[in-house]
Design a protein around this motif. Structure first.
Motif, PDB file in Angstrom:
ATOM      1  N   VAL A  36      39.205 -61.338 -15.094  1.00 36.93           N
ATOM      2  CA  VAL A  36      39.040 -60.628 -13.639  1.00 36.93           C
ATOM      3  C   VAL A  36      40.290 -60.070 -13.096  1.00 36.93           C
ATOM      4  N   ALA A  37      41.559 -60.767 -13.454  1.00 38.73           N
ATOM      5  CA  ALA A  37      42.870 -60.213 -13.013  1.00 38.73           C
ATOM      6  C   ALA A  37      43.154 -58.925 -13.555  1.00 38.73           C
ATOM      7  N   LYS A  38      42.763 -58.940 -15.032  1.00 31.73           N
ATOM      8  CA  LYS A  38      42.995 -57.546 -15.756  1.00 31.73           C
ATOM      9  C   LYS A  38      42.039 -56.596 -15.181  1.00 31.73           C
ATOM     10  N   ALA A  39      40.830 -56.922 -14.919  1.00 32.24           N
ATOM     11  CA  ALA A  39      39.671 -55.971 -14.359  1.00 32.24           C
ATOM     12  C   ALA A  39      40.284 -55.325 -13.072  1.00 32.24           C
ATOM     13  N   LEU A  40      40.811 -56.295 -12.233  1.00 32.10           N
ATOM     14  CA  LEU A  40      41.200 -55.804 -10.539  1.00 32.10           C
ATOM     15  C   LEU A  40      42.392 -54.742 -11.008  1.00 32.10           C
ATOM     16  N   GLY A  41      43.211 -54.917 -11.875  1.00 34.21           N
ATOM     17  CA  GLY A  41      44.206 -53.929 -12.466  1.00 34.21           C
ATOM     18  C   GLY A  41      43.643 -52.620 -12.669  1.00 34.21           C
ATOM     19  N   VAL A  42      42.782 -52.698 -13.598  1.00 34.19           N
ATOM     20  CA  VAL A  42      42.122 -51.552 -14.101  1.00 34.19           C
ATOM     21  C   VAL A  42      41.398 -50.737 -12.805  1.00 34.19           C
ATOM     22  N   ILE A  43      40.723 -51.517 -12.249  1.00 35.11           N
ATOM     23  CA  ILE A  43      39.941 -51.000 -10.988  1.00 35.11           C
ATOM     24  C   ILE A  43      40.956 -50.188 -10.217  1.00 35.11           C
ATOM     25  N   ALA A  44      41.966 -51.038  -9.831  1.00 32.86           N
ATOM     26  CA  ALA A  44      42.857 -50.585  -8.541  1.00 32.86           C
ATOM     27  C   ALA A  44      43.511 -49.350  -9.303  1.00 32.86           C
ATOM     28  N   SER A  45      43.671 -49.107 -10.383  1.00 31.73           N
ATOM     29  CA  SER A  45      44.382 -47.819 -10.903  1.00 31.73           C
ATOM     30  C   SER A  45      43.159 -46.491 -11.022  1.00 31.73           C
ATOM     31  N   ASP A  46      42.092 -47.043 -10.941  1.00 30.29           N
ATOM     32  CA  ASP A  46      40.963 -46.077 -11.074  1.00 30.29           C
ATOM     33  C   ASP A  46      40.638 -45.091 -10.101  1.00 30.29           C
ATOM     34  N   ASN A  47      41.152 -43.799  -9.895  1.00 28.78           N
ATOM     35  CA  ASN A  47      40.793 -42.902  -8.492  1.00 28.78           C
ATOM     36  C   ASN A  47      39.672 -42.836  -8.418  1.00 28.78           C
ATOM     37  N   ARG A  48      38.574 -43.011  -9.315  1.00 27.45           N
ATOM     38  CA  ARG A  48      37.382 -42.771  -8.769  1.00 27.45           C
ATOM     39  C   ARG A  48      36.706 -44.058  -7.848  1.00 27.45           C
TER      40      ARG A  48
ATOM     41  N   ALA B 210      39.172 -45.620  -5.877  1.00 25.36           N
ATOM     42  CA  ALA B 210      40.143 -45.835  -4.773  1.00 25.36           C
ATOM     43  C   ALA B 210      39.716 -45.859  -3.511  1.00 25.36           C
ATOM     44  N   GLU B 211      38.763 -44.971  -3.129  1.00 25.72           N
ATOM     45  CA  GLU B 211      38.237 -44.616  -1.641  1.00 25.72           C
ATOM     46  C   GLU B 211      37.598 -45.884  -1.119  1.00 25.72           C
TER      47      GLU B 211
ATOM     48  N   PHE C 160      31.892 -55.171   6.594  1.00 24.02           N
ATOM     49  CA  PHE C 160      33.174 -55.756   6.081  1.00 24.02           C
ATOM     50  C   PHE C 160      34.405 -54.734   6.013  1.00 24.02           C
ATOM     51  N   GLU C 161      35.054 -54.614   7.224  1.00 19.25           N
ATOM     52  CA  GLU C 161      36.085 -53.502   7.060  1.00 19.25           C
ATOM     53  C   GLU C 161      36.901 -53.359   6.083  1.00 19.25           C
ATOM     54  N   ARG C 162      37.140 -54.327   5.253  1.00 18.91           N
ATOM     55  CA  ARG C 162      37.912 -54.243   4.107  1.00 18.91           C
ATOM     56  C   ARG C 162      37.588 -53.317   3.108  1.00 18.91           C
ATOM     57  N   PHE C 163      36.294 -53.130   3.106  1.00 13.47           N
ATOM     58  CA  PHE C 163      35.828 -52.351   2.079  1.00 13.47           C
ATOM     59  C   PHE C 163      35.524 -50.865   2.432  1.00 13.47           C
ATOM     60  N   GLY C 164      35.985 -50.003   1.797  1.00 12.49           N
ATOM     61  CA  GLY C 164      35.473 -48.510   2.106  1.00 12.49           C
ATOM     62  C   GLY C 164      36.060 -48.031   3.192  1.00 12.49           C
ATOM     63  N   SER C 165      35.613 -46.903   3.995  1.00 13.96           N
ATOM     64  CA  SER C 165      36.067 -46.492   5.235  1.00 13.96           C
ATOM     65  C   SER C 165      35.100 -45.814   5.998  1.00 13.96           C
ATOM     66  N   SER C 166      35.338 -45.373   7.048  1.00 11.34           N
ATOM     67  CA  SER C 166      34.231 -44.558   7.831  1.00 11.34           C
ATOM     68  C   SER C 166      33.908 -43.467   7.167  1.00 11.34           C
ATOM     69  N   THR C 167      34.603 -42.694   6.089  1.00 11.80           N
ATOM     70  CA  THR C 167      34.091 -41.599   5.425  1.00 11.80           C
ATOM     71  C   THR C 167      33.320 -42.102   4.220  1.00 11.80           C
ATOM     72  N   SER C 168      33.641 -43.211   3.585  1.00 13.70           N
ATOM     73  CA  SER C 168      33.085 -43.870   2.431  1.00 13.70           C
ATOM     74  C   SER C 168      32.763 -45.074   2.689  1.00 13.70           C
ATOM     75  N   PRO C 169      31.716 -45.487   3.464  1.00 12.64           N
ATOM     76  CA  PRO C 169      31.346 -46.803   3.798  1.00 12.64           C
ATOM     77  C   PRO C 169      30.759 -47.632   2.738  1.00 12.64           C
ATOM     78  N   THR C 170      29.975 -46.784   1.896  1.00 14.12           N
ATOM     79  CA  THR C 170      29.346 -47.756   0.770  1.00 14.12           C
ATOM     80  C   THR C 170      29.176 -47.139  -0.425  1.00 14.12           C
TER      81      THR C 170
END
Length: 160
Positions: A36-48, A50-51, A104-114
């Protein structure tokens, strides 16, 4: 550290926790947390993706890892419960709520809510990439992917 209960494969064997000196952790949970820790690093660096994590990425960029630690523990709990079949390990918010900016306001944004199914495929691919880099057997990675896809309808909500 974290939840209690057996993890498939490693059971309840206790080992030294490399991240918490003087603490023991179930060997199976440690294996899950490592992936999971390694996956979070891969996900965090994936620009696809990031939003969907602007709050978390901003916090980590500012040196605040509290949210990341919480996510690591929650995601580890979720996977541990799923692979062990033991109820009550994951006590977090429902997948549907936590993957929708409106609830859950920590996920996404008003322009990318889901997110959508394509985003979910990228997420599962990132988890598989992380597991592969840790030499997790392909059969186990396939089982993990199958497990993750059981949450796809709750996590991928665009167009709903």
């Amino acid at each position: 550290q974290g939840a209690k209960g057996p993890v498939a494969g490693q059971g309840v064997k206790m080992v030294a926790d490399p991240d918490n000196a003087g603490t023991k952790i179930q060997a199976g949970r440690l294996a899950i947390r490592t992936v999971v820790a390694k996956a979070l690093g891969v996900i965090a660096s994936d620009n696809r993706l990031a939003e969907y994590f602007p709050t978390l990425l901003a916090e980590v960029g500012a040196g605040n890892t509290t949210g990341l630690a919480h996510l690591l523990n929650s995601f580890t709990d979720f996977v541990q419960q799923a692979v062990s079949g033991q109820p009550g390990v994951y006590k977090g918010t429902s997948m549907k709520k936590v993957h929708n900016h409106a609830t859950f306001e920590r996920f996404g944004s008003s322009t990318s809510p889901t997110s959508d199914n394509n985003d979910f495929d990228v997420f599962v691919g990132d988890v598989a990439q992380a597991a592969t880099s840790l030499s997790v057997p392909s059969s186990v990675i396939g089982q993990l992917g199958t497990l993750l896809y059981t949450t796809e309808d709750d996590v991928s909500q665009k167009g709903m």
